[in-house]
Scaffold this active site. Structure first.
Site, PDB file in Angstrom:
ATOM      1  N   CYS A   1       0.194   3.223   3.512  1.00 43.99           N
ATOM      2  CA  CYS A   1       0.669   2.796   4.834  1.00 43.99           C
ATOM      3  C   CYS A   1       1.725   1.691   4.792  1.00 43.99           C
ATOM      4  O   CYS A   1       2.301   1.346   5.821  1.00 43.99           O
ATOM      5  CB  CYS A   1      -0.513   2.325   5.676  1.00 43.99           C
ATOM      6  SG  CYS A   1      -1.107   0.662   5.244  1.00 43.99           S
TER       7      CYS A   1
ATOM      8  N   CYS B   1      -6.335  -1.999   0.535  1.00 45.79           N
ATOM      9  CA  CYS B   1      -5.376  -2.293   1.603  1.00 45.79           C
ATOM     10  C   CYS B   1      -6.165  -2.778   2.813  1.00 45.79           C
ATOM     11  O   CYS B   1      -7.047  -2.063   3.309  1.00 45.79           O
ATOM     12  CB  CYS B   1      -4.570  -1.047   1.968  1.00 45.79           C
ATOM     13  SG  CYS B   1      -3.524  -1.286   3.436  1.00 45.79           S
TER      14      CYS B   1
ATOM     15  N   ASP C   1      21.239   0.929 -16.010  1.00 47.75           N
ATOM     16  CA  ASP C   1      21.059  -0.283 -15.214  1.00 47.75           C
ATOM     17  C   ASP C   1      20.164  -1.256 -15.982  1.00 47.75           C
ATOM     18  O   ASP C   1      19.014  -0.946 -16.273  1.00 47.75           O
ATOM     19  CB  ASP C   1      20.410   0.127 -13.886  1.00 47.75           C
ATOM     20  CG  ASP C   1      20.141  -1.036 -12.951  1.00 47.75           C
ATOM     21  OD1 ASP C   1      20.198  -2.195 -13.404  1.00 47.75           O
ATOM     22  OD2 ASP C   1      19.855  -0.779 -11.769  1.00 47.75           O
TER      23      ASP C   1
ATOM     24  N   CYS D   1      -5.195  -0.149   6.126  1.00 47.33           N
ATOM     25  CA  CYS D   1      -5.604   1.256   6.333  1.00 47.33           C
ATOM     26  C   CYS D   1      -6.890   1.615   5.596  1.00 47.33           C
ATOM     27  O   CYS D   1      -7.398   2.724   5.738  1.00 47.33           O
ATOM     28  CB  CYS D   1      -4.480   2.213   5.917  1.00 47.33           C
ATOM     29  SG  CYS D   1      -4.278   2.385   4.123  1.00 47.33           S
TER      30      CYS D   1
ATOM     31  N   CYS E   1       0.846  -1.203   0.000  1.00 44.34           N
ATOM     32  CA  CYS E   1       0.000   0.000   0.000  1.00 44.34           C
ATOM     33  C   CYS E   1       0.880   1.250   0.000  1.00 44.34           C
ATOM     34  O   CYS E   1       1.729   1.402   0.877  1.00 44.34           O
ATOM     35  CB  CYS E   1      -0.889  -0.013   1.236  1.00 44.34           C
ATOM     36  SG  CYS E   1      -1.830   1.508   1.446  1.00 44.34           S
TER      37      CYS E   1
END
Length: 412
Positions: A204, A217, A338, A220, A201
């Site tokens: 949170c 989620c 990268d 939360c 999430c």
């Protein structure tokens, strides 16, 4: 208000003229379009030039990890139904390139602007947009963009309290979290194939639950908002529940999703879905992407895929096996240096396709394909790869600078 009712200051006019002259010199020297260097010079002479150029335009900003160039083009086509449009159609999407594009559109009513994800908050401050389209956020250029949640946070802070209407993808939790700070959001169910950047999430840090197409989620209560627009198969559903057919020359589910978001943006400016979607049919290719070109007696379809989410979408639209596939990967500064992202791509989806590998980082890609148990040949260049491909149309998938190299080679 469009047009030149509020003329540019003498300094701004000088900056525009100087920028155009430098851009023309750069083009004449064969160094590309010149838009970035021209914009840089213009902004040096007048740091407020972007804001001045945008002040008489109804501005739309488009940002995302994938699909922003195509969506910018689709929105621009749709809005031409309502007036002249200026746009950075070739994808120069940082402030210098955007300034250059707007400097060329003195009679425009609308500015439709693609913006690099990292610059969105700043460009939104300068251009006072009427509408901002947020499509998706996923890992890309890990050496320069850090992680996706930091970008989402940057958007969330930068757009807090913005007067713009934000058109946002309800299916991408990172986009929803970023857009939720805005007072005026239109949610579009545009779908999300790539989910690997949104398992925790963003609000949170709890674990996201993903039953079916929904998400929330459990810790939360952060959850998918109810969309007012939706992509449903080959149709866009508008807020009244009407279904409008999508007719595109561009392939794939991702472009239908781009069309759904574009229709929602067009409606903000009073262009009805039927008109917007009809106009989008005009778009055949975007900066060479999706073009089918003839080269060395073969048909090549050129496809751009810059990151794991983009490769996943691209694999879903190539012709079935045994269509030959050429893969090309570079890791120059514009790509991100990268290449660890190659390990996030599911190359088993290419099983059954004859594969040839080219590009600066062909050996990195070869190792990855070996681990994915794919049959492939490493080639020196495009010409050799074509000679080794069995008959039929060839799908050519490349990341950013590799794609530009290919276009130059095939004269596209």
């Amino acid at each position: 208000m469009a047009g030149n009712s509020d003329p540019l200051t003498p300094r701004a006019k000088l900056a525009v003229t100087a920028g155009k002259a430098v851009a023309a010199a750069s083009r004449a020297a064969g160094r590309g379009s010149g838009s970035v260097i021209g914009g840089r010079v213009a902004l040096k002479l007048d740091p407020d030039l972007l804001a001045r150029l945008a002040q008489n335009l109804d501005v739309v900003l488009v940002s995302a990890t994938n699909g922003k160039t195509t969506t910018t083009r689709l929105i621009a086509e749709a809005l031409r139904a309502a007036g002249p449009v200026v746009s950075n159609a070739l994808g120069a999407n940082m402030p210098a390139g955007i300034t250059s594009a707007l400097a060329g559109g003195s009679d425009a009513k609308f500015g439709v602007i693609e913006v690099d994800e990292k610059y969105l908050a700043g460009v939104a401050r300068d251009t006072d947009p009427k509408c901002i389209a947020l499509l998706n956020l996923s890992r890309d250029q890990l050496d320069r963009a850090a992680e996706t949640r930091m970008l989402a946070e940057n958007w969330r802070e930068g757009l807090a309290g913005s007067k713009a209407v934000v058109v946002a993808n309800a299916d991408d939790p990172l986009v929803v979290w970023a857009a939720s700070s805005s007072p005026n959001v239109i949610w579009v169910a545009a779908g999300q194939m790539w989910k690997d950047d949104a398992w925790s999430c963003p609000s949170c840090g709890g674990v996201m639950q993903r039953p079916g197409d929904d998400w929330f989620c459990g810790e939360c209560g952060f959850r998918r908002p109810t969309p007012s627009w939706a992509l449903s198969g080959d149709h866009v559903l508008d807020p009244h529940g009407s279904a409008w057919p999508i007719h595109l020359q561009l392939p794939g589910r991702a472009n239908k999703a781009n069309a759904a978001s574009s229709a929602a943006v067009a409606a903000v400016f009073g262009v009805p879905p039927q008109v917007a979607l009809e106009r989008m049919y005009q778009v055949q290719a975007v900066a060479g992407r999706y073009d089918v070109v003839q080269f060395q007696g073969r048909d090549l379809r050129l496809l751009l895929a810059k990151n794991p989410a983009g490769w996943l979408e691209t694999f879903s639209l190539i012709d079935p096996p045994p269509t030959p596939v050429i893969l090309s990967v570079n890791a120059r500064s514009a790509d991100g240096t990268d290449t660890s992202w190659l390990w996030d791509v599911d190359y088993t989806r290419l099983t059954g396709h004859p594969i040839c590998v080219i590009g600066d980082r062909k050996l990195d890609l070869a190792v990855r394909l070996e681990v994915a148990d794919q049959q492939f040949q490493v080639c020196e260049d495009l010409d050799q790869a074509i000679q080794l491909c069995p008959p039929g149309r060839i799908e050519v998938i490349a990341n950013y600078t590799a794609f530009q190299d290919l276009r130059r080679r095939v004269g596209n």
